[in-house]
Scaffold this active site. Structure first.
Site, short mmCIF file in Angstrom:
data_model
loop_
_atom_site.label_atom_id
_atom_site.label_comp_id
_atom_site.label_asym_id
_atom_site.label_seq_id
_atom_site.Cartn_x
_atom_site.Cartn_y
_atom_site.Cartn_z
N PRO A 1 45.94 48.38 -0.74
CA PRO A 1 45.98 47.15 0.03
C PRO A 1 45.80 45.93 -0.84
O PRO A 1 44.88 45.87 -1.64
CB PRO A 1 44.81 47.30 0.98
CG PRO A 1 44.05 48.52 0.54
CD PRO A 1 44.59 48.94 -0.76
N GLU A 2 46.66 45.00 -0.65
CA GLU A 2 46.48 43.69 -1.24
C GLU A 2 46.03 42.77 -0.10
O GLU A 2 45.78 43.25 1.00
CB GLU A 2 47.78 43.23 -1.91
CG GLU A 2 48.24 44.23 -2.97
CD GLU A 2 49.46 43.80 -3.77
OE1 GLU A 2 49.64 42.59 -3.96
OE2 GLU A 2 50.22 44.67 -4.19
N HIS B 1 39.08 63.24 4.25
CA HIS B 1 39.11 61.97 3.51
C HIS B 1 38.51 60.81 4.30
O HIS B 1 38.68 59.66 3.93
CB HIS B 1 40.53 61.64 3.09
CG HIS B 1 41.14 62.68 2.20
ND1 HIS B 1 40.53 63.11 1.04
CD2 HIS B 1 42.28 63.39 2.31
CE1 HIS B 1 41.28 64.04 0.47
NE2 HIS B 1 42.35 64.23 1.23
N ARG C 1 41.34 58.52 -2.36
CA ARG C 1 40.96 58.39 -3.77
C ARG C 1 39.54 57.92 -3.98
O ARG C 1 39.02 57.95 -5.09
CB ARG C 1 41.94 57.44 -4.49
CG ARG C 1 43.29 58.09 -4.68
CD ARG C 1 44.26 57.15 -5.35
NE ARG C 1 43.96 56.97 -6.76
CZ ARG C 1 44.66 56.17 -7.56
NH1 ARG C 1 45.68 55.49 -7.08
NH2 ARG C 1 44.36 56.06 -8.82
N ARG D 1 43.60 30.56 -21.34
CA ARG D 1 43.84 31.99 -21.16
C ARG D 1 45.06 32.43 -21.93
O ARG D 1 46.17 31.97 -21.66
CB ARG D 1 44.08 32.29 -19.69
CG ARG D 1 42.86 32.09 -18.87
CD ARG D 1 42.49 33.43 -18.35
NE ARG D 1 41.55 33.30 -17.25
CZ ARG D 1 41.26 34.33 -16.47
NH1 ARG D 1 41.86 35.48 -16.63
NH2 ARG D 1 40.37 34.18 -15.53
#
Length: 279
Positions: free
Chosen positions: A2-3, A98, A116, A160
């Site tokens: 998920p974003e 799960h 996971r 950066r």
DNA sequence: ATGGGTACCTGTCTGC
DNA sequence: TGCAGACAGGTACCCA
């Protein structure tokens, strides 16, 4: 998995069900990324006041009792299960192998499914203190807020030397942009993903802000998207699959110029882009 | 402070 | 068919 859009769709899917519900118990499955950080018993009897999102985190406000900070990791999804959501009103289904967390309430159970186990649910006295505070404190600006401007982005990218793709993923400049939407936003903004972050100037920052916003908002509006098996809180697949322009399309012609899409690896993550459109 | 690499864990797909 | 290896939507942490 998920974003930001999937997390927001998840929030929208549970907030009305869970807000106002009284916690009866907590069920824990296999260990997640971090321990819960409190005695599950102490949550019983508390009322859920609301659910807010910060980046890819959800905060379940329990009032005086603090709250729970939840992250879906790579493979997590949340479902709200009420007794009558099951055929025949037979009650809440038994947790599967799960299903690692249940917040059992007066109205039903909020269940985290996470094969996971990169996800987490952690308790804190508030979202500014304890483990939640530590996790949230260094997050960047919300991309869908007014505060996300080209100036702000440019400022965050200053000094950066990492690539713009990696800087967007890092989450300390802007939150919520994951691996898929980073590639998609860079394509839409016509910015080469390997460009050193500090060399992205005002014009490209302007385009990035605009397209990061657009792609995230579009995905939320569509009910979330998924490449594989994202489920919203009702257990439905997002009715819309994100039509990616570049992600996962190595070798396919660019939709703008027909040049084959390239795949490269940056910081151990796949990046897809059009070598002609993105400079 | 920055950046590179590693670690966490399981399921699925690919190629031999 | 079996099996090893690569790969997957995230991010904290260690070390240079």
């Amino acid at each position: 998995m998920p974003e930001l859009p999937e997390v927001e769709v998840t929030r929208l899917g549970v907030v009305d069900h869970i807000s106002g519900a009284k916690v009866q118990s907590v069920r824990l499955g296999k260990p997640l990324r971090w321990p819960l950080g409190c005695d599950p018993q102490q949550l019983a009897g508390q009322r859920v006041r609301g659910v807010t999102r910060r980046g890819k985190y959800l905060w379940f406000d329990l009032g005086e009792a603090g709250g729970l900070l939840l992250h879906l990791g790579m493979s997590g999804s949340l479902a709200f299960l009420s007794g009558d959501s099951v055929a025949g009103g037979a009650g809440i289904p038994a947790p599967g192998p799960h299903d690692h967390f249940d917040l059992v309430t007066s109205r039903g159970s909020l269940r985290l499914h996470d094969p996971r186990r990169f996800g987490a649910v952690v308790w804190g006295p508030s979202k500014e203190e304890g483990m939640p505070g530590r996790l949230l404190q260094s997050l960047g600006v919300e991309p869908l807020s007014e505060a996300f401007t080209a100036d702000r982005l440019r400022q965050g990218l200053q000094g950066r030397k990492v690539s713009i793709k990696q800087a967007l993923l890092a989450g300390d400049v802007v939150v919520g942009v994951g691996n898929i939407y980073a590639s998609e936003a860079l394509f839409r903004a016509r910015v080469h993903p390997a460009t050193a972050a500090h060399r992205v100037g005002p014009q490209r920052c302007e385009r990035l802000v605009q397209h990061i916003r657009a792609v995230l908002a579009q995905a939320i509006e569509a009910g979330g998207s998924s490449l594989k098996d994202f489920r919203n809180a009702q257990g439905n697949q997002g009715h819309f699959q994100l039509m990616t322009a570049v992600y996962g399309r190595e070798g396919q012609p660019c939709m703008t110029c027909q040049t084959p899409i390239k795949r490269v690896v940056q910081g151990q993550r796949a990046t897809y882009f059009c070598p002609r459109c993105q400079r």
